[in-house]
Design a protein around this motif. Structure first.
Motif, short mmCIF file in Angstrom:
data_model
loop_
_atom_site.label_atom_id
_atom_site.label_comp_id
_atom_site.label_asym_id
_atom_site.label_seq_id
_atom_site.Cartn_x
_atom_site.Cartn_y
_atom_site.Cartn_z
N TRP A 102 0.87 -1.17 0.00
CA TRP A 102 0.00 0.00 0.00
C TRP A 102 0.90 1.22 0.00
O TRP A 102 1.87 1.30 0.76
CB TRP A 102 -0.90 0.02 1.24
N ILE B 212 -5.10 -0.67 7.07
CA ILE B 212 -4.97 -0.84 5.62
C ILE B 212 -6.32 -1.25 5.04
O ILE B 212 -7.08 -1.99 5.66
CB ILE B 212 -3.86 -1.85 5.24
N PHE C 220 -3.05 4.07 3.44
CA PHE C 220 -3.02 3.42 4.75
C PHE C 220 -2.90 4.50 5.82
O PHE C 220 -2.56 5.64 5.52
CB PHE C 220 -1.84 2.43 4.86
#
Length: 97
Positions: free
Chosen positions: A9, A23, A14
């Motif tokens: 990510w 997340i 996040f």
């Protein structure tokens, strides 16, 4: 036993809150909260990505951060005879020069 692929990510997708990372997951599913063993050693604004890995049946979160490079005015830098550079590697834990 099936190998699991790492999932990454990037910044903005996040949330890092102390020792917890939030997340996103699939659409219409609640996010995944991961509790870390220790706080990330970088300011939140320097963290660029997190990668979820599975090795040996354990989950790991790899954190990538942008760290500024130290600069010195001419003639005021560290003494090259007394400075060592350390590279924290992946395959070999440390390389020192």
């Amino acid at each position: 036993r099936r190998a699991l692929m790492p999932v990454r990510w990037h910044h903005g997708t996040f949330t890092l809150d102390g020792r917890r990372v939030r997340i996103p997951t699939a659409q219409n599913s609640p996010p995944l909260w991961i509790r870390l063993a220790r706080e990330v050693p970088y300011p939140v604004e320097q963290v660029r990505s997190v990668t979820l890995l599975c090795e040996g049946g354990r989950l790991f979160l790899d954190v990538t951060a942008e760290v500024p490079v130290a600069t010195y005015p001419p003639g005021e830098g560290p003494d090259p005879a007394r400075v060592a550079g350390v590279d924290l590697g992946i395959i070999h834990p440390y390389a020192v020069a």
